[in-house]
Design a protein around this motif. Sequence first.
Motif: not given
Ligand SMILES: *Cc1c(COP(=O)(O)O)cnc(C)c1O
Length: 244
Positions: A47, A49, A70, A94, A182, A184, A217-218, A233-236, A242
Motif C-alpha cells: 500500500v 499511499k 485508497n 482499496i 475484504m 479492515v 495490514m501492517t 494489504r501492507v503499507g508501513r 506515511r
Molecule cells: C492504509 C491501508 C492499508 C495499509 O495500512 P498499513 O497499516 O500501513 O499497513 C491497508 N488497507 C487499507 C484499506 C488501507 O487504507
Amino acid sequence: MTTPTRTTPTRTTSTPLAARLADVRARIVEACERVGRDPASVTLVGVSKTQPPEVVREAIAAGLLDLGENRAQDLLAQAQAPAAAGLAPRWHFIGHLQRNKVREVLPHIYALHSLDSARLIEEMERRWDARGAAGPPPGRLPCYIEVNIGGEAQKTGIAPAALPALLASASASPVVAVTGLMTVAPQVVDPEETRPIFRALRELAAAHGLRGLSMGMTEDYPVAIEEGATVVRVGRAIFGERRA
Ligand SMILES: *Cc1c(COP(=O)(O)O)cnc(C)c1O
C-alpha cells in the motif's frame, strides 16, 4: 559497476525499502508455515499511499508488483507515472470508491477491494467502456465486497446482513466478478485481538462459497494469514511511516 539510476531494477536487499520488503515476505512464509499453507496462496499488496513515485518505482524494482491506493487521485497519479523499467505493477483500489471517480479509475485497476453498493456496480456497468482494451486483463473486474465485520460505527463496508443482496446484484452483472470479501480490522493493542474478526470474515465468505479474503495490514497480517487471508494489504511495514 555503473551507478544505479532510479529506473534501474536492482532486486537486492541493499536499500532499506528492499530489506523491509524481504522481511515482510519472510514473515508471510513463517505465518504460512505455522498453519500449513502454501506461501504462493497469499498475495502481498504493497500500500503505497502518500509515497512519492520514486519510492514506488524503488518498490517495483525490488519486485513488488501488486500495489494498492485508497484514493482515486492518488491511484491515478501513481498508475500514470512511468513504472520501473519494463515492470508494470497491478494496481488494487482499496478505499471507498466514489461513483464520480469510476470512469477515471476503471482503466487502471486490476482489482477493486471495496465493493460496497449495488449503485457502484451500476456505475461500473455504465462506465465500462472506459476500461478499454489496454492495460488490465480482459473480462470482469475482480472485486472483493468490503464487510464491516466488527460493526464499528465509523467504518466503511456493508453489514454482514446486507451481503446476500449485494452478491445477488453482483452475480447479475456482466462486469464484476466477486472474488471474495475484504475487511479492515479495528485498531487494537494486541494483534491477537483481531483474530476473531478475521475468522468471522472467513466463515462469512465460506458460507457464500467465496474463496478470496483480503484482510491483514501492517499490525496484523501474520494473524490474518493464519486465519486464511489470500491477500494482505501492507503499507508501513514496507514503505515506512506515511508522508504528510
Ligand atoms: C492504509 C491501508 C492499508 C495499509 O495500512 P498499513 O497499516 O500501513 O499497513 C491497508 N488497507 C487499507 C484499506 C488501507 O487504507
